[in-house]
Design a protein around this motif. Structure first.
Motif, PDB file in Angstrom:
ATOM      1  N   LEU A 119       0.798  -1.283   0.087  1.00  0.00           N
ATOM      2  CA  LEU A 119      -0.070  -0.130   0.018  1.00  0.00           C
ATOM      3  C   LEU A 119       0.808   1.255   0.041  1.00  0.00           C
ATOM      4  O   LEU A 119       2.018   1.286   0.751  1.00  0.00           O
ATOM      5  N   PRO A 120       0.568   2.388  -0.826  1.00  0.00           N
ATOM      6  CA  PRO A 120       1.270   3.538  -0.700  1.00  0.00           C
ATOM      7  C   PRO A 120       1.474   3.987   0.674  1.00  0.00           C
ATOM      8  O   PRO A 120       0.406   4.212   1.483  1.00  0.00           O
ATOM      9  N   GLY A 121       2.719   4.538   1.029  1.00  0.00           N
ATOM     10  CA  GLY A 121       2.926   4.825   2.295  1.00  0.00           C
ATOM     11  C   GLY A 121       3.244   3.901   3.495  1.00  0.00           C
ATOM     12  O   GLY A 121       3.467   4.265   4.567  1.00  0.00           O
ATOM     13  N   VAL A 122       3.283   2.682   3.276  1.00  0.00           N
ATOM     14  CA  VAL A 122       3.314   1.815   4.007  1.00  0.00           C
ATOM     15  C   VAL A 122       4.722   1.004   3.764  1.00  0.00           C
ATOM     16  O   VAL A 122       4.790   0.442   2.513  1.00  0.00           O
ATOM     17  N   PRO A 123       5.654   0.840   4.833  1.00  0.00           N
ATOM     18  CA  PRO A 123       6.654   0.043   4.560  1.00  0.00           C
ATOM     19  C   PRO A 123       6.524  -1.345   4.036  1.00  0.00           C
ATOM     20  O   PRO A 123       5.675  -2.099   4.309  1.00  0.00           O
ATOM     21  N   PHE A 124       7.396  -1.742   3.114  1.00  0.00           N
ATOM     22  CA  PHE A 124       7.244  -3.178   2.238  1.00  0.00           C
ATOM     23  C   PHE A 124       8.337  -3.734   1.922  1.00  0.00           C
ATOM     24  O   PHE A 124       9.464  -3.185   1.430  1.00  0.00           O
ATOM     25  N   CYS A 125       8.717  -5.056   2.094  1.00  0.00           N
ATOM     26  CA  CYS A 125      10.022  -5.791   1.495  1.00  0.00           C
ATOM     27  C   CYS A 125       9.580  -6.429   0.416  1.00  0.00           C
ATOM     28  O   CYS A 125       8.934  -7.649   0.523  1.00  0.00           O
TER      29      CYS A 125
ATOM     30  N   ARG B  58      11.417  -8.109  -1.468  1.00  0.00           N
ATOM     31  CA  ARG B  58      12.222  -9.449  -1.394  1.00  0.00           C
ATOM     32  C   ARG B  58      11.450 -10.682  -0.719  1.00  0.00           C
ATOM     33  O   ARG B  58      11.298 -11.727  -1.159  1.00  0.00           O
ATOM     34  N   THR B  59      10.681 -10.317   0.357  1.00  0.00           N
ATOM     35  CA  THR B  59       9.743 -11.400   1.058  1.00  0.00           C
ATOM     36  C   THR B  59       8.308 -11.064   0.626  1.00  0.00           C
ATOM     37  O   THR B  59       7.460 -11.883   1.102  1.00  0.00           O
ATOM     38  N   ASN B  60       8.094 -10.127  -0.101  1.00  0.00           N
ATOM     39  CA  ASN B  60       6.516  -9.748  -0.388  1.00  0.00           C
ATOM     40  C   ASN B  60       5.867  -9.613   0.899  1.00  0.00           C
ATOM     41  O   ASN B  60       4.769 -10.155   1.065  1.00  0.00           O
ATOM     42  N   ARG B  61       6.414  -8.920   1.963  1.00  0.00           N
ATOM     43  CA  ARG B  61       5.503  -8.912   3.138  1.00  0.00           C
ATOM     44  C   ARG B  61       5.860  -7.426   3.757  1.00  0.00           C
ATOM     45  O   ARG B  61       6.880  -6.712   3.340  1.00  0.00           O
ATOM     46  N   ILE B  62       4.749  -7.216   4.430  1.00  0.00           N
ATOM     47  CA  ILE B  62       4.892  -5.842   5.426  1.00  0.00           C
ATOM     48  C   ILE B  62       5.930  -6.142   6.425  1.00  0.00           C
ATOM     49  O   ILE B  62       5.880  -7.069   7.364  1.00  0.00           O
ATOM     50  N   PRO B  63       7.127  -5.558   6.827  1.00  0.00           N
ATOM     51  CA  PRO B  63       7.924  -5.793   7.841  1.00  0.00           C
ATOM     52  C   PRO B  63       7.200  -5.545   9.128  1.00  0.00           C
ATOM     53  O   PRO B  63       6.448  -4.500   9.586  1.00  0.00           O
ATOM     54  N   GLU B  64       7.285  -6.515   9.987  1.00  0.00           N
ATOM     55  CA  GLU B  64       6.395  -6.398  11.238  1.00  0.00           C
ATOM     56  C   GLU B  64       7.229  -7.257  12.410  1.00  0.00           C
ATOM     57  O   GLU B  64       7.945  -8.117  12.241  1.00  0.00           O
ATOM     58  N   LYS B  65       6.822  -6.731  13.672  1.00  0.00           N
ATOM     59  CA  LYS B  65       7.270  -7.664  14.751  1.00  0.00           C
ATOM     60  C   LYS B  65       6.130  -7.593  15.828  1.00  0.00           C
ATOM     61  O   LYS B  65       5.778  -6.702  16.068  1.00  0.00           O
ATOM     62  N   TYR B  66       5.739  -8.822  16.118  1.00  0.00           N
ATOM     63  CA  TYR B  66       4.601  -8.685  16.996  1.00  0.00           C
ATOM     64  C   TYR B  66       3.187  -7.952  16.695  1.00  0.00           C
ATOM     65  O   TYR B  66       2.588  -7.094  17.331  1.00  0.00           O
TER      66      TYR B  66
ATOM     67  N   ARG C 127       3.475  -5.024  15.015  1.00  0.00           N
ATOM     68  CA  ARG C 127       3.815  -3.482  14.747  1.00  0.00           C
ATOM     69  C   ARG C 127       4.441  -3.412  13.532  1.00  0.00           C
ATOM     70  O   ARG C 127       5.521  -4.194  13.298  1.00  0.00           O
ATOM     71  N   VAL C 128       4.249  -2.648  12.698  1.00  0.00           N
ATOM     72  CA  VAL C 128       4.752  -2.320  11.335  1.00  0.00           C
ATOM     73  C   VAL C 128       6.159  -1.676  11.638  1.00  0.00           C
ATOM     74  O   VAL C 128       6.071  -0.956  12.497  1.00  0.00           O
ATOM     75  N   LEU C 129       7.081  -2.185  10.908  1.00  0.00           N
ATOM     76  CA  LEU C 129       8.506  -1.491  11.225  1.00  0.00           C
ATOM     77  C   LEU C 129       8.928  -0.629   9.885  1.00  0.00           C
ATOM     78  O   LEU C 129       8.616  -1.276   8.590  1.00  0.00           O
ATOM     79  N   ASP C 130       9.505   0.180  10.168  1.00  0.00           N
ATOM     80  CA  ASP C 130      10.219   0.745   8.985  1.00  0.00           C
ATOM     81  C   ASP C 130      11.703   1.068   9.287  1.00  0.00           C
ATOM     82  O   ASP C 130      12.241   1.710  10.406  1.00  0.00           O
ATOM     83  N   ASN C 131      12.542   0.414   8.762  1.00  0.00           N
ATOM     84  CA  ASN C 131      13.958   0.119   8.776  1.00  0.00           C
ATOM     85  C   ASN C 131      14.204  -0.287  10.229  1.00  0.00           C
ATOM     86  O   ASN C 131      15.023   0.124  10.927  1.00  0.00           O
ATOM     87  N   GLY C 132      13.496  -1.294  10.693  1.00  0.00           N
ATOM     88  CA  GLY C 132      13.587  -2.076  11.977  1.00  0.00           C
ATOM     89  C   GLY C 132      12.911  -1.373  13.098  1.00  0.00           C
ATOM     90  O   GLY C 132      13.050  -1.969  14.028  1.00  0.00           O
ATOM     91  N   ASN C 133      12.417  -0.048  12.845  1.00  0.00           N
ATOM     92  CA  ASN C 133      11.773   0.628  14.017  1.00  0.00           C
ATOM     93  C   ASN C 133      10.135   0.689  13.883  1.00  0.00           C
ATOM     94  O   ASN C 133       9.883   0.742  12.658  1.00  0.00           O
ATOM     95  N   PRO C 134       9.542   0.376  14.980  1.00  0.00           N
ATOM     96  CA  PRO C 134       8.127   0.540  14.959  1.00  0.00           C
ATOM     97  C   PRO C 134       7.551   1.710  14.552  1.00  0.00           C
ATOM     98  O   PRO C 134       8.058   2.886  14.944  1.00  0.00           O
ATOM     99  N   VAL C 135       6.603   1.573  13.535  1.00  0.00           N
ATOM    100  CA  VAL C 135       5.984   2.917  13.025  1.00  0.00           C
ATOM    101  C   VAL C 135       4.719   3.090  14.008  1.00  0.00           C
ATOM    102  O   VAL C 135       3.761   2.409  14.223  1.00  0.00           O
ATOM    103  N   LYS C 136       4.810   4.349  14.852  1.00  0.00           N
ATOM    104  CA  LYS C 136       3.696   4.016  16.199  1.00  0.00           C
ATOM    105  C   LYS C 136       2.314   4.463  15.411  1.00  0.00           C
ATOM    106  O   LYS C 136       1.992   5.148  14.464  1.00  0.00           O
ATOM    107  N   GLY C 137       1.461   3.551  16.206  1.00  0.00           N
ATOM    108  CA  GLY C 137       0.097   3.534  15.633  1.00  0.00           C
ATOM    109  C   GLY C 137      -0.210   2.559  14.342  1.00  0.00           C
ATOM    110  O   GLY C 137      -1.437   2.459  14.190  1.00  0.00           O
TER     111      GLY C 137
END
Length: 483
Positions: free
Chosen positions: A361-367, A369-377, A379-389
């Motif tokens: 989606l435009p404006g959403v971090p996306f990998c 290589r894996t065709n996935r939204i980077p996330e942990k638990y 929480r969406v990640l941008d360069n490894g850091n959570p995007v608040k909210g």
């Protein structure tokens, strides 16, 4: 009966996990939030609704929720992905309707995030934004001829028989050849095979689209072959789906594998659920019952990889070339070695069913290589850091795997993460919401009240055809009905 018990057991496990998560959340979040929480959910399928359900259960009065959906109609894969002869799976719609009818929940259909409203705008106006838009792009085989006319990804084929407007004119050729190969051994592949081979009276009263029934009436299909590159122990379908083939009249089920004896030698050591499925498959290994003139054969073929889709000068499918794989070593995690043995299967229609990719989606971090939204638990990640909210749930988070119970549990996990973050920090957001943005831009959205009008029209139209409903398979027609 055993399958019904298995189904109930699966749901019970999901509920048990949710209960544990919910009790934990109550303990952690004993302190209520100081002010109300605005939530935007992108996607109105199971992941979106079950995440909303868990948030509302934690503190009903504190949340106001706006659900944003690209389609004019809600419920995502429950409406457009679940096979029409599986109405029991669609029972969750009653729960979703109850949620959407609450005074603090609003539905905005016919709204495209990234076009009608931007993610940045949602994050600026909502404390929580949940991405639950699923995985809407078919994975590619990456072989020559894949784009030819007559080669249909499962998303398009399922959309065709389920009334997705984009695919109503797919018109698969079911008359030129008597054989249809399907690439894949998952439940979606099995759904496609069952729709192609099931007696029409099995489908006639369901919500399958009338244009699909008309096409199936003309079918000359006698053989539906499902190809997988690996072995029996890597079969991705469920026992429920396999058993359905054994219960339908006019279907001749068989299993073709070079490793049947190897599997039989280890079957006693396999965990019970996998053992039951494998025993059922082995029961039909090289099934020798003769095929009657009216029967359709459905064959699961193991150890074959597609290497080329054959076409004529008009770029229309004429056949499929496959290579035999040698399956050796540990049958639970075998070594797959391509051989020099190839075969060519004449056909005019091919269905590929090897999974789906998450759409960026435009404006959403996306990998990519894996065709996935980077996330942990969640929480969406941008360069490894959570995007608040910003959070993600369901297939948009984990990819296209699992069943409904998996999504229920996944949604509970996402909700638990959101509640944990809200307890620690409630972000400052501006006034306004998606309703204001859409009105300013004169976007014609569909409300839940509008959807209920369409729902009644489809059900009434279905009654005239002796069906549960007749889905409107045209977006313009949908919107004209609610003006």
């Amino acid at each position: 009966y055993n399958e019904y018990k298995s189904y109930l057991s699966m749901i019970s496990i999901g509920r048990g996990v949710i209960g544990a998560l919910r009790n934990g959340s109550r303990e952690i979040h004993a302190k209520r939030f100081a002010s109300s929480v605005k939530v935007a959910v992108v996607g109105s399928g199971p992941a979106g609704f079950y995440t909303v359900q868990e948030l509302l259960r934690s503190d009903q009065k504190r949340f106001s929720v706006d659900i944003i959906e690209k389609s004019p109609v809600p419920f995502g894969l429950v409406r457009y992905g679940v096979a029409p002869d599986h109405p029991e799976v669609k029972n969750c719609i009653s729960t979703f309707e109850e949620i959407a009818s609450r005074p603090n929940v609003r539905f905005y259909g016919n709204v495209t995030v990234g076009q009608d409203v931007r993610i940045e705008e949602l994050l600026g106006r909502y404390h929580v934004v949940v991405l639950a838009h699923g995985a809407g792009s078919d994975k590619k085989l990456g072989i020559v001829g894949e784009e030819a006319r007559g080669c249909h990804p499962s998303g398009a084929f399922v959309g065709w028989f389920n009334g997705v407007p984009e695919f109503r004119d797919l018109n698969p050729d079911l008359t030129t050849s008597d054989t249809i190969p399907i690439i894949g051994h998952g439940n979606v592949a099995l759904d496609c095979a069952r729709i192609l081979s099931a007696p029409l009276d099995h489908l006639a009263t369901t919500d399958i689209s009338s244009h699909a029934v008309d096409c199936l009436r003309r079918r000359r299909v006698k053989h539906v072959n499902l190809y997988g590159r690996r072995g029996i122990m890597q079969f991705q379908g469920t026992i429920k789906e396999v058993r359905e083939f054994t219960k339908l009249d006019g279907i001749h089920l068989s299993i073709d594998s070079e490793n049947v004896n190897d599997i039989r030698n280890i079957i006693s050591t396999v965990p019970r659920p996998k053992k039951r499925l494998t025993e059922l498959l082995l029961k039909y290994a090289r099934h020798s019952t003769p095929l009657s003139p009216s029967d359709i054969s459905v064959s699961f073929k193991f150890g074959w990889s597609p290497i080329e889709i054959l076409t004529n000068t008009d770029d229309t499918v004429t056949g499929l070339r496959l290579r035999r794989n040698l399956i050796s070593g540990d049958m639970m995690s075998p070594v797959i070695t391509p051989t020099d043995v190839t075969v060519e299967l004449p056909c005019s229609t091919i269905i590929t069913s090897i999974g789906y990719n998450v759409v960026s989606l435009p404006g959403v971090p996306f990998c990519h290589r894996t065709n996935r939204i980077p996330e942990k638990y969640s929480r969406v990640l941008d360069n490894g850091n959570p995007v608040k909210g910003l959070y993600t749930s369901g297939w948009a988070r984990r990819g296209s795997d699992g069943v409904m119970a998996t999504t229920i549990t996944d949604s509970a996990n996402t909700a638990s993460t959101i509640l944990e973050d809200l307890h620690q920090d409630l972000r400052t957001v501006t006034d306004g919401d998606v309703h204001q943005i859409l009105q300013e831009r004169d976007v014609k959205f569909v409300s839940f009240e509008d959807w209920k009008k369409l729902d009644m029209i489809e059900q009434e139209k279905g009654k005239t055809h002796g069906k549960i409903r007749e889905k409107i398979a045209d977006y313009d027609e949908m919107l004209s009905k609610i003006k």
